[in-house]
Design a protein around this motif. Structure first.
Motif, PDB file in Angstrom:
ATOM      1  N   ASP A 123     -58.581  -8.663  28.964  1.00  0.00           N
ATOM      2  CA  ASP A 123     -58.445  -7.830  27.777  1.00  0.00           C
ATOM      3  C   ASP A 123     -57.963  -8.700  26.625  1.00  0.00           C
ATOM      4  O   ASP A 123     -57.227  -9.671  26.835  1.00  0.00           O
ATOM      5  N   THR A 124     -58.385  -8.352  25.416  1.00  0.00           N
ATOM      6  CA  THR A 124     -57.907  -9.107  24.263  1.00  0.00           C
ATOM      7  C   THR A 124     -56.427  -8.843  24.058  1.00  0.00           C
ATOM      8  O   THR A 124     -55.927  -7.746  24.308  1.00  0.00           O
ATOM      9  N   GLY A 125     -55.737  -9.842  23.630  1.00  0.00           N
ATOM     10  CA  GLY A 125     -54.302  -9.703  23.397  1.00  0.00           C
ATOM     11  C   GLY A 125     -53.738 -10.992  22.845  1.00  0.00           C
ATOM     12  O   GLY A 125     -54.308 -12.069  23.060  1.00  0.00           O
ATOM     13  N   ALA A 126     -52.653 -10.868  22.120  1.00  0.00           N
ATOM     14  CA  ALA A 126     -52.018 -12.039  21.524  1.00  0.00           C
ATOM     15  C   ALA A 126     -50.594 -12.156  22.045  1.00  0.00           C
ATOM     16  O   ALA A 126     -49.959 -11.158  22.416  1.00  0.00           O
ATOM     17  N   ASP A 175     -55.390 -19.947  22.554  1.00  0.00           N
ATOM     18  CA  ASP A 175     -55.721 -18.595  22.980  1.00  0.00           C
ATOM     19  C   ASP A 175     -54.815 -18.145  24.124  1.00  0.00           C
ATOM     20  O   ASP A 175     -54.515 -18.916  25.039  1.00  0.00           O
ATOM     21  N   ALA A 176     -54.402 -16.873  24.056  1.00  0.00           N
ATOM     22  CA  ALA A 176     -53.398 -16.373  24.993  1.00  0.00           C
ATOM     23  C   ALA A 176     -53.869 -16.363  26.439  1.00  0.00           C
ATOM     24  O   ALA A 176     -53.060 -16.562  27.355  1.00  0.00           O
ATOM     25  N   THR A 177     -55.163 -16.130  26.677  1.00  0.00           N
ATOM     26  CA  THR A 177     -55.634 -16.032  28.055  1.00  0.00           C
ATOM     27  C   THR A 177     -55.512 -17.347  28.817  1.00  0.00           C
ATOM     28  O   THR A 177     -54.861 -17.396  29.867  1.00  0.00           O
ATOM     29  N   PRO A 178     -56.119 -18.452  28.346  1.00  0.00           N
ATOM     30  CA  PRO A 178     -55.944 -19.694  29.104  1.00  0.00           C
ATOM     31  C   PRO A 178     -54.495 -20.138  29.163  1.00  0.00           C
ATOM     32  O   PRO A 178     -54.044 -20.695  30.181  1.00  0.00           O
ATOM     33  N   TRP A 179     -53.731 -19.877  28.098  1.00  0.00           N
ATOM     34  CA  TRP A 179     -52.308 -20.231  28.103  1.00  0.00           C
ATOM     35  C   TRP A 179     -51.580 -19.493  29.213  1.00  0.00           C
ATOM     36  O   TRP A 179     -50.791 -20.079  29.958  1.00  0.00           O
ATOM     37  N   GLY A 190     -45.813 -16.634  45.886  1.00  0.00           N
ATOM     38  CA  GLY A 190     -46.649 -16.571  47.064  1.00  0.00           C
ATOM     39  C   GLY A 190     -48.028 -16.045  46.720  1.00  0.00           C
ATOM     40  O   GLY A 190     -48.306 -15.685  45.565  1.00  0.00           O
ATOM     41  N   PRO A 191     -48.917 -15.975  47.722  1.00  0.00           N
ATOM     42  CA  PRO A 191     -50.307 -15.571  47.455  1.00  0.00           C
ATOM     43  C   PRO A 191     -50.447 -14.210  46.779  1.00  0.00           C
ATOM     44  O   PRO A 191     -51.254 -14.054  45.856  1.00  0.00           O
ATOM     45  N   PHE A 192     -49.672 -13.220  47.210  1.00  0.00           N
ATOM     46  CA  PHE A 192     -49.857 -11.883  46.654  1.00  0.00           C
ATOM     47  C   PHE A 192     -49.318 -11.787  45.228  1.00  0.00           C
ATOM     48  O   PHE A 192     -49.902 -11.092  44.390  1.00  0.00           O
ATOM     49  N   ASP A 193     -48.228 -12.495  44.933  1.00  0.00           N
ATOM     50  CA  ASP A 193     -47.762 -12.549  43.545  1.00  0.00           C
ATOM     51  C   ASP A 193     -48.761 -13.302  42.666  1.00  0.00           C
ATOM     52  O   ASP A 193     -49.014 -12.918  41.523  1.00  0.00           O
ATOM     53  N   ARG A 194     -49.336 -14.357  43.214  1.00  0.00           N
ATOM     54  CA  ARG A 194     -50.339 -15.107  42.459  1.00  0.00           C
ATOM     55  C   ARG A 194     -51.570 -14.233  42.200  1.00  0.00           C
ATOM     56  O   ARG A 194     -52.175 -14.278  41.127  1.00  0.00           O
ATOM     57  N   HIS A 195     -51.908 -13.413  43.175  1.00  0.00           N
ATOM     58  CA  HIS A 195     -53.032 -12.499  43.012  1.00  0.00           C
ATOM     59  C   HIS A 195     -52.717 -11.458  41.936  1.00  0.00           C
ATOM     60  O   HIS A 195     -53.598 -11.063  41.166  1.00  0.00           O
ATOM     61  N   ALA A 196     -51.464 -11.014  41.867  1.00  0.00           N
ATOM     62  CA  ALA A 196     -51.068 -10.056  40.828  1.00  0.00           C
ATOM     63  C   ALA A 196     -51.224 -10.671  39.442  1.00  0.00           C
ATOM     64  O   ALA A 196     -51.614  -9.985  38.484  1.00  0.00           O
ATOM     65  N   MET A 197     -50.937 -11.957  39.316  1.00  0.00           N
ATOM     66  CA  MET A 197     -51.127 -12.628  38.024  1.00  0.00           C
ATOM     67  C   MET A 197     -52.611 -12.737  37.696  1.00  0.00           C
ATOM     68  O   MET A 197     -53.024 -12.556  36.546  1.00  0.00           O
ATOM     69  N   LEU A 198     -53.424 -13.025  38.710  1.00  0.00           N
ATOM     70  CA  LEU A 198     -54.868 -13.122  38.492  1.00  0.00           C
ATOM     71  C   LEU A 198     -55.445 -11.798  38.032  1.00  0.00           C
ATOM     72  O   LEU A 198     -56.313 -11.757  37.145  1.00  0.00           O
ATOM     73  N   THR A 199     -54.990 -10.691  38.620  1.00  0.00           N
ATOM     74  CA  THR A 199     -55.606  -9.391  38.359  1.00  0.00           C
ATOM     75  C   THR A 199     -54.975  -8.636  37.199  1.00  0.00           C
ATOM     76  O   THR A 199     -55.426  -7.534  36.877  1.00  0.00           O
ATOM     77  N   ALA A 200     -53.950  -9.180  36.575  1.00  0.00           N
ATOM     78  CA  ALA A 200     -53.395  -8.524  35.390  1.00  0.00           C
ATOM     79  C   ALA A 200     -54.493  -8.385  34.343  1.00  0.00           C
ATOM     80  O   ALA A 200     -55.256  -9.323  34.109  1.00  0.00           O
ATOM     81  N   PRO A 201     -54.611  -7.216  33.692  1.00  0.00           N
ATOM     82  CA  PRO A 201     -55.740  -6.986  32.778  1.00  0.00           C
ATOM     83  C   PRO A 201     -55.834  -7.973  31.618  1.00  0.00           C
ATOM     84  O   PRO A 201     -56.929  -8.287  31.154  1.00  0.00           O
ATOM     85  N   GLY A 202     -54.699  -8.457  31.142  1.00  0.00           N
ATOM     86  CA  GLY A 202     -54.716  -9.368  29.997  1.00  0.00           C
ATOM     87  C   GLY A 202     -53.434 -10.170  29.926  1.00  0.00           C
ATOM     88  O   GLY A 202     -52.542 -10.034  30.773  1.00  0.00           O
ATOM     89  N   PRO A 203     -53.293 -11.028  28.921  1.00  0.00           N
ATOM     90  CA  PRO A 203     -52.141 -11.926  28.847  1.00  0.00           C
ATOM     91  C   PRO A 203     -50.803 -11.215  28.708  1.00  0.00           C
ATOM     92  O   PRO A 203     -49.797 -11.669  29.267  1.00  0.00           O
ATOM     93  N   THR A 204     -50.759 -10.106  27.967  1.00  0.00           N
ATOM     94  CA  THR A 204     -49.497  -9.383  27.814  1.00  0.00           C
ATOM     95  C   THR A 204     -49.024  -8.838  29.156  1.00  0.00           C
ATOM     96  O   THR A 204     -47.846  -8.988  29.541  1.00  0.00           O
ATOM     97  N   GLN A 205     -49.953  -8.216  29.904  1.00  0.00           N
ATOM     98  CA  GLN A 205     -49.604  -7.699  31.224  1.00  0.00           C
ATOM     99  C   GLN A 205     -49.281  -8.827  32.190  1.00  0.00           C
ATOM    100  O   GLN A 205     -48.444  -8.679  33.083  1.00  0.00           O
ATOM    101  N   ARG A 206     -49.938  -9.969  32.019  1.00  0.00           N
ATOM    102  CA  ARG A 206     -49.676 -11.112  32.906  1.00  0.00           C
ATOM    103  C   ARG A 206     -48.254 -11.612  32.707  1.00  0.00           C
ATOM    104  O   ARG A 206     -47.570 -11.978  33.683  1.00  0.00           O
TER     105      ARG A 206
END
Length: 224
Positions: A123-126, A175-179, A190-206
């Motif tokens: 998702d777009t986000g700053a 750009d916020a996403t690659p950052w 751990g793997p499941f926390d890393r997966h939560a970061m991967l699946t966050a909709p955008g940088p703010t949620q990440r």
């Protein structure tokens, strides 16, 4: 199939070779692989012969070896940046995470895992400079505390490289996403926390996910 080919009538999804692993791959992260199973040797041959990426998804239940696993429906494409086929047929690969994808449909694991995948952009986000500096500073404090307690789990050289990277990220305004994905790769998780970061909709949620992970790490460190 060339990298740009799409499956007819698939709504833009593409058939991809897939490599389920015990931990997810984040965009931008480096993935070293030692490939010995016959099915993944065939995957390596396909991707190197055709300059194709392959998808990486986390195994939620089961083993990396032998199949019969339960796989996530969100993953990351990986581009092979270095490869070598050994004399006994094994492969040594170095890949890098690229775009995030959703698995729309798993196909038969013949001759290797395959799926129809669709790119899933953030998702777009700053993120403001203050937000970036605050989370970087917090991560550096957590890492310093873990180091004092002998719980960092990294060599001195690895730790120094991570600290240098964090120092750079504190002043980056790209750009916020690659950052946010670069920062995610440096979070002790751990793997499941890393997966939560991967699946966050955008940088703010990440960043919110990262904050929750650091809450947990600080709680664990406080109990040592």
């Amino acid at each position: 199939m060339q990298d740009s080919d799409a499956e007819p009538g698939s709504g833009g999804s593409r058939e991809r070779a897939m490599f389920p692993l015990g931990s997810p791959l984040l965009p931008g992260a480096i993935l070293p692989l030692h490939v010995f199973e016959p099915r993944y040797r065939a995957l390596a041959r396909r991707c190197t012969d055709n300059d194709e990426k392959f998808g990486v998804v986390m195994i939620e239940r089961g083993s990396e070896v032998g199949g019969g696993d339960t796989r996530s429906d969100v993953g990351c494409m990986a581009a092979i940046v270095q490869h070598s086929e050994l004399a006994d047929g094994r492969w040594v690969l170095l890949a890098q995470g690229r775009e995030r994808v959703r698995v729309m449909e798993w196909l038969q694991d013949d001759p290797y895992p395959r799926a129809l995948v669709l790119e899933w952009p953030d998702d777009t986000g700053a993120l403001s400079t203050d937000e970036r500096r605050a989370v970087v500073a917090r991560l550096r404090r957590v890492r310093a505390q873990a180091s004092e307690l002998g719980a960092l789990g990294a060599s001195a050289a690895e730790s120094a490289a991570i600290d240098d990277h964090l120092a750079e990220l504190g002043d980056v305004t790209t750009d916020a996403t690659p950052w946010s994905f670069q920062l995610s790769a440096l979070v002790p998780a751990g793997p499941f926390d890393r997966h939560a970061m991967l699946t966050a909709p955008g940088p703010t949620q990440r960043l919110a996910v990262i904050s929750e992970i650091l809450d947990g790490v600080e709680e664990l460190l406080a109990g040592r």
